[in-house]
Structures are given as structure tokens and as C-alpha cells.
Design an enzyme around this catalytic site. Structure first.
Site, PDB file in Angstrom:
ATOM      1  N   LYS A 173      -1.552  -1.679  -4.375  1.00 48.01           N
ATOM      2  CA  LYS A 173      -2.296  -0.491  -4.551  1.00 48.01           C
ATOM      3  C   LYS A 173      -1.340   0.805  -5.033  1.00 48.01           C
ATOM      4  O   LYS A 173      -1.018   1.445  -3.953  1.00 48.01           O
ATOM      5  CB  LYS A 173      -2.808  -0.134  -3.047  1.00 48.01           C
ATOM      6  N   ASP A 227       0.804  -1.196  -0.041  1.00 50.80           N
ATOM      7  CA  ASP A 227      -0.034  -0.202   0.066  1.00 50.80           C
ATOM      8  C   ASP A 227       0.809   1.206   0.055  1.00 50.80           C
ATOM      9  O   ASP A 227       1.361   1.595  -1.144  1.00 50.80           O
ATOM     10  CB  ASP A 227      -0.723  -0.385   1.402  1.00 50.80           C
TER      11      ASP A 227
HETATM   12  P1  5GP Z   1       2.022  -0.678   3.556  1.00 46.27           P
HETATM   13  O1  5GP Z   1       2.980  -0.570   4.686  1.00 46.27           O
HETATM   14  O2  5GP Z   1       2.510  -0.908   2.363  1.00 46.27           O
HETATM   15  O3  5GP Z   1       1.209   0.614   3.733  1.00 46.27           O
HETATM   16  O4  5GP Z   1       0.976  -1.761   4.238  1.00 46.27           O
HETATM   17  C1  5GP Z   1       1.294  -2.968   3.802  1.00 46.27           C
HETATM   18  C2  5GP Z   1       0.304  -3.752   4.920  1.00 46.27           C
HETATM   19  O5  5GP Z   1      -0.879  -3.178   5.099  1.00 46.27           O
HETATM   20  C3  5GP Z   1       0.023  -5.216   4.350  1.00 46.27           C
HETATM   21  O6  5GP Z   1       1.079  -6.205   4.641  1.00 46.27           O
HETATM   22  C4  5GP Z   1      -1.354  -5.707   5.021  1.00 46.27           C
HETATM   23  O7  5GP Z   1      -0.980  -6.006   6.183  1.00 46.27           O
HETATM   24  C5  5GP Z   1      -1.657  -4.145   5.405  1.00 46.27           C
HETATM   25  N1  5GP Z   1      -2.954  -3.626   4.068  1.00 46.27           N
HETATM   26  C6  5GP Z   1      -2.714  -2.567   3.399  1.00 46.27           C
HETATM   27  N2  5GP Z   1      -3.816  -2.594   2.777  1.00 46.27           N
HETATM   28  C7  5GP Z   1      -4.723  -3.448   3.107  1.00 46.27           C
HETATM   29  C8  5GP Z   1      -5.893  -3.894   2.466  1.00 46.27           C
HETATM   30  O8  5GP Z   1      -6.392  -3.137   1.815  1.00 46.27           O
HETATM   31  N3  5GP Z   1      -6.533  -4.793   3.176  1.00 46.27           N
HETATM   32  C9  5GP Z   1      -5.857  -5.668   4.236  1.00 46.27           C
HETATM   33  N4  5GP Z   1      -6.456  -6.706   4.739  1.00 46.27           N
HETATM   34  N5  5GP Z   1      -4.573  -5.258   4.542  1.00 46.27           N
HETATM   35  C10 5GP Z   1      -4.109  -4.204   4.114  1.00 46.27           C
END
Ligand code: 5GP
Length: 180
Positions: free
Chosen positions: A134, A106
Site C-alpha cells: 500500500k 503499509d
Molecule cells: P505497517 O507497519 O507497514 O504500517 O503495517 C504492516 C502490518 O500491518 C502488516 O504486517 C499487517 O499485519 C498490518 N496491515 C497493514 N495493512 C493491512 C491490511 O490492509 N489488512 C490487514 N489484514 N493487515 C494490514
């Protein structure tokens, strides 16, 4: 009190996941020159993806698996940027061919942090494979070697991904609607 969240429409079907995971496994295997590949799943979200991915790899490839757990989201649906190792790998990765398998990227904060930690352990090769990207939400640039699907900015569940612990068991990927 029961959560007000509900699962909405299916964004990615079971069949689409099956086909894409097979294609990813083949691409990863053909890009693997080493004798041994260590697939590192990030708990809990990548458990189902990793299990399916390694089982679609050719039997002649020596695939090992290990897991790491890092805290990032808890029950919230927004990245806190705070990441902490809750469970580390069971073995040393120095000189190894490592594939980090993650459910979703994300902002990129979680994977970026994790890659720095793993790189410092001097693997021979460090690649990344994420099921869902995303990309609209990216805050830090992270090298993604293999990606299943690029999805719009919606909170999704299923196929290992949860919302407050629920819906990891769904065979497909669905958007979550509502909220308390
Ligand atoms: P980032 O650090 O890239 O923002 O987020 C990564 C982590 O956030 C992922 O491993 C997951 O645990 C959580 N995450 C981000 N977006 C989503 C989503 O749409 N659904 C779920 N269930 N978890 C998400």
C-alpha cells in the site's frame, strides 16, 4: 457482539495470486546465488504466502524456512508504530542468505524495524518480499526487493491477512467494509 465488518469485493483473485506467486518464486530463485536460502515468514499474516511461495521454488534450491512474530496491529485497522518481538527465529542468521517474507507493507514501520534487527545479526544477504504494497501510506522508506501487487489504500483480508482474527483462510484478497 458480532463484528460489523464485512468482506467486500474481491480485489485480487485466487488465480491472479497463483500466477504472481509463481512468477515471484522464479524471479527470487534466479536471483539467488547462494547454496541455501532462508525464507523468514512474519507470523501470522505471511504463513499462507510463504507456504505457497517456497513450494513454487525449484527443488534444486536449498530452501529453509523459519518464522518470527512481531506485534503491530492487534484488532485495529491502523498502524500503532509500536512493534515488539513476540517470537524470535529458531536459528542464527549470521552469514546466511535471508529472504524476509511479509504479507503487506503499509506505513513501513513494521518491516523497517524488523530489518534493523535482522541486519544487526549480520546475514550475508537480506532481501524482502511482500505480497501487497500500500505505497500511498508509506511513512518510512523500506527496500522492497520483490512485490506481489501494489494496492490502493483499503483494509484488506484473505490469503493470510485477517481482520480481528477472521478471514485469513479466504483464497483471495478482499476489501473490508463497515465497522462497529
Ligand atoms: P505497517 O507497519 O507497514 O504500517 O503495517 C504492516 C502490518 O500491518 C502488516 O504486517 C499487517 O499485519 C498490518 N496491515 C497493514 N495493512 C493491512 C491490511 O490492509 N489488512 C490487514 N489484514 N493487515 C494490514
Amino acid at each position: 457482539m458480532e463484528s460489523e465488518y464485512r468482506t467486500g469485493k474481491v480485489l485480487i483473485s485466487e488465480r491472479e495470486i497463483y500466477d504472481r506467486v509463481g512468477a515471484l518464486a522464479a524471479t527470487i530463485a534466479s536471483g539467488t546465488r547462494s547454496k541455501e536460502l532462508l525464507a523468514v515468514g512474519i507470523l501470522n499474516g505471511a504463513v499462507i504466502f510463504l507456504s505457497d511461495l517456497v513450494r513454487r521454488m525449484p527443488p534444486e534450491l536449498d530452501v529453509r524456512i523459519d518464522f518470527m512474530s512481531i506485534s503491530s496491529y492487534g484488532n485495529a485497522v491502523q498502524s500503532s508504530g509500536v512493534v515488539r518481538i513476540m517470537k524470535d527465529l529458531g536459528s542464527d542468521i549470521e552469514g546466511k542468505d535471508v529472504l524476509v517474507v511479509e504479507d503487506i507493507i503499509d506505513t513501513g514501520l513494521t518491516l523497517s524495524y524488523l530489518l534493523k534487527i535482522l541486519q544487526a545479526r549480520r546475514p550475508a544477504n537480506l532481501r524482502t518480499c511482500v505480497l501487497l504494497d500500500k505505497s500511498e501510506k508509506r511513512e518510512v522508506s523500506v527496500p522492497i526487493d520483490y512485490c506481489g501487487f501494489t494496492i490502493p489504500d483499503a483494509f484488506v483480508v484473505g490469503y493470510g491477512l485477517d481482520c480481528g482474527g477472521r478471514w485469513r483462510h479466504l483464497p483471495d484478497i478482499r476489501a473490508v467494509t463497515g465497522g462497529a
